[in-house]
Design a protein around this motif. Structure first.
Motif, mmCIF file in Angstrom:
data_model
loop_
_atom_site.group_PDB
_atom_site.id
_atom_site.type_symbol
_atom_site.label_atom_id
_atom_site.label_comp_id
_atom_site.label_asym_id
_atom_site.label_seq_id
_atom_site.Cartn_x
_atom_site.Cartn_y
_atom_site.Cartn_z
ATOM 1 N N PHE A 170 0.860 -1.184 0.000
ATOM 2 C CA PHE A 170 0.000 0.000 0.000
ATOM 3 C C PHE A 170 0.897 1.235 0.000
ATOM 4 N N LYS A 171 0.507 2.242 -0.777
ATOM 5 C CA LYS A 171 1.222 3.513 -0.778
ATOM 6 C C LYS A 171 0.196 4.621 -0.597
ATOM 7 N N ALA A 172 0.446 5.460 0.368
ATOM 8 C CA ALA A 172 -0.474 6.562 0.652
ATOM 9 C C ALA A 172 -0.368 7.624 -0.445
ATOM 10 N N PRO A 173 -1.476 8.333 -0.741
ATOM 11 C CA PRO A 173 -1.414 9.428 -1.704
ATOM 12 C C PRO A 173 -0.456 10.523 -1.215
ATOM 13 N N ALA A 174 -0.084 11.418 -2.115
ATOM 14 C CA ALA A 174 0.847 12.506 -1.781
ATOM 15 C C ALA A 174 0.340 13.295 -0.582
ATOM 16 N N ASN A 175 1.249 13.669 0.306
ATOM 17 C CA ASN A 175 0.977 14.463 1.506
ATOM 18 C C ASN A 175 0.028 13.778 2.499
ATOM 19 N N GLU A 176 -0.085 12.447 2.425
ATOM 20 C CA GLU A 176 -0.902 11.698 3.376
ATOM 21 C C GLU A 176 -0.079 10.535 3.924
ATOM 22 N N ASN A 210 -7.359 6.374 4.730
ATOM 23 C CA ASN A 210 -6.529 5.291 4.216
ATOM 24 C C ASN A 210 -6.717 4.005 5.014
ATOM 25 N N LYS A 211 -6.893 4.126 6.322
ATOM 26 C CA LYS A 211 -7.158 2.932 7.132
ATOM 27 C C LYS A 211 -8.473 2.285 6.724
ATOM 28 N N LEU A 226 -10.521 -3.444 1.857
ATOM 29 C CA LEU A 226 -9.847 -4.406 0.986
ATOM 30 C C LEU A 226 -9.561 -5.703 1.738
ATOM 31 N N LEU A 227 -9.066 -5.585 2.948
ATOM 32 C CA LEU A 227 -8.760 -6.776 3.736
ATOM 33 C C LEU A 227 -10.012 -7.589 4.033
ATOM 34 N N ALA A 228 -11.132 -6.923 4.241
ATOM 35 C CA ALA A 228 -12.396 -7.632 4.484
ATOM 36 C C ALA A 228 -12.805 -8.434 3.254
ATOM 37 N N LYS A 229 -12.636 -7.838 2.076
ATOM 38 C CA LYS A 229 -12.957 -8.557 0.836
ATOM 39 C C LYS A 229 -12.037 -9.755 0.651
ATOM 40 N N ILE A 255 5.281 -0.906 8.088
ATOM 41 C CA ILE A 255 5.094 0.439 7.539
ATOM 42 C C ILE A 255 6.419 1.166 7.687
ATOM 43 N N ASN A 256 6.825 1.880 6.627
ATOM 44 C CA ASN A 256 8.117 2.574 6.690
ATOM 45 C C ASN A 256 8.056 3.749 7.674
ATOM 46 N N LEU A 257 9.213 4.349 7.935
ATOM 47 C CA LEU A 257 9.318 5.376 8.970
ATOM 48 C C LEU A 257 8.467 6.611 8.700
ATOM 49 N N ASP A 258 8.341 7.009 7.430
ATOM 50 C CA ASP A 258 7.529 8.201 7.157
ATOM 51 C C ASP A 258 6.046 7.870 6.987
ATOM 52 N N ARG A 259 5.673 6.590 7.204
ATOM 53 C CA ARG A 259 4.278 6.132 7.236
ATOM 54 C C ARG A 259 3.569 6.248 5.883
ATOM 55 N N HIS A 260 4.338 6.242 4.773
ATOM 56 C CA HIS A 260 3.736 6.349 3.440
ATOM 57 C C HIS A 260 3.541 4.997 2.752
ATOM 58 N N ILE A 261 4.365 4.019 3.087
ATOM 59 C CA ILE A 261 4.322 2.725 2.398
ATOM 60 C C ILE A 261 4.261 1.615 3.444
ATOM 61 N N GLY A 262 3.426 0.620 3.165
ATOM 62 C CA GLY A 262 3.324 -0.539 4.025
ATOM 63 C C GLY A 262 2.824 -1.725 3.231
ATOM 64 N N TYR A 263 2.992 -2.910 3.772
ATOM 65 C CA TYR A 263 2.465 -4.079 3.085
ATOM 66 C C TYR A 263 1.851 -5.031 4.096
#
Length: 131
Positions: free
Chosen positions: A76-82, A89-90, A96-99, A118-126
């Motif tokens: 997952f990658k958050a949109p710009a400035n989020e 986003n949660k 998606l996880l429910a589906k 989730i990475n340190l700047d909280r923009h990308i996670g898997y």
């Protein structure tokens, strides 16, 4: 060798009807032999004792019933400035996880929040799913 081939060629040329008849009979005999063996074809090739055969045995033991189990990661990658921590986003990730969890082939689902993926700047996670 050349003399023998010359004699063979000369005899074949002078006895062409015999050669053609013998060829046709030989092909008919081979065809009958092939048909007598049956028409069941098999694509299974086995050479006992080889490394490949041992590997196939291990794979068949691990993946019983034709089911292949494994782990799938979705990034997952958050949109710009989020960040992924935002409520919007949660909610998207939870939907998606429910589906995905509704699929009967899925054994378990772990969110990026649960796993700390989730990475340190909280923009990308898997997250992982086990199928």
């Amino acid at each position: 060798m050349a003399k023998w081939l010359f004699k063979l060629g000369s005899w074949t040329g002078s006895n062409s009807k015999k050669v053609i008849t013998a060829f046709i009979l030989l092909m008919a005999l081979l065809g009958a032999l092939i048909l007598s063996m049956g028409t069941a074809l098999s694509e299974d090739v086995s050479i006992p004792g080889t490394e490949s055969e041992k590997a196939m045995t291990i794979l068949q033991e691990q993946f019983t019933g034709g089911e292949q189990k494994g782990q799938v990661n979705i990034v997952f990658k958050a949109p710009a400035n989020e960040t992924l921590d935002s409520g919007k986003n949660k909610a998207v990730i939870s939907d998606l996880l429910a589906k995905i969890q509704g699929d009967q082939a899925i054994i378990s689902v772990a969110t990026p929040y649960e796993l700390g993926n989730i990475n340190l700047d909280r923009h990308i996670g898997y997250f992982c799913r086990y199928v």
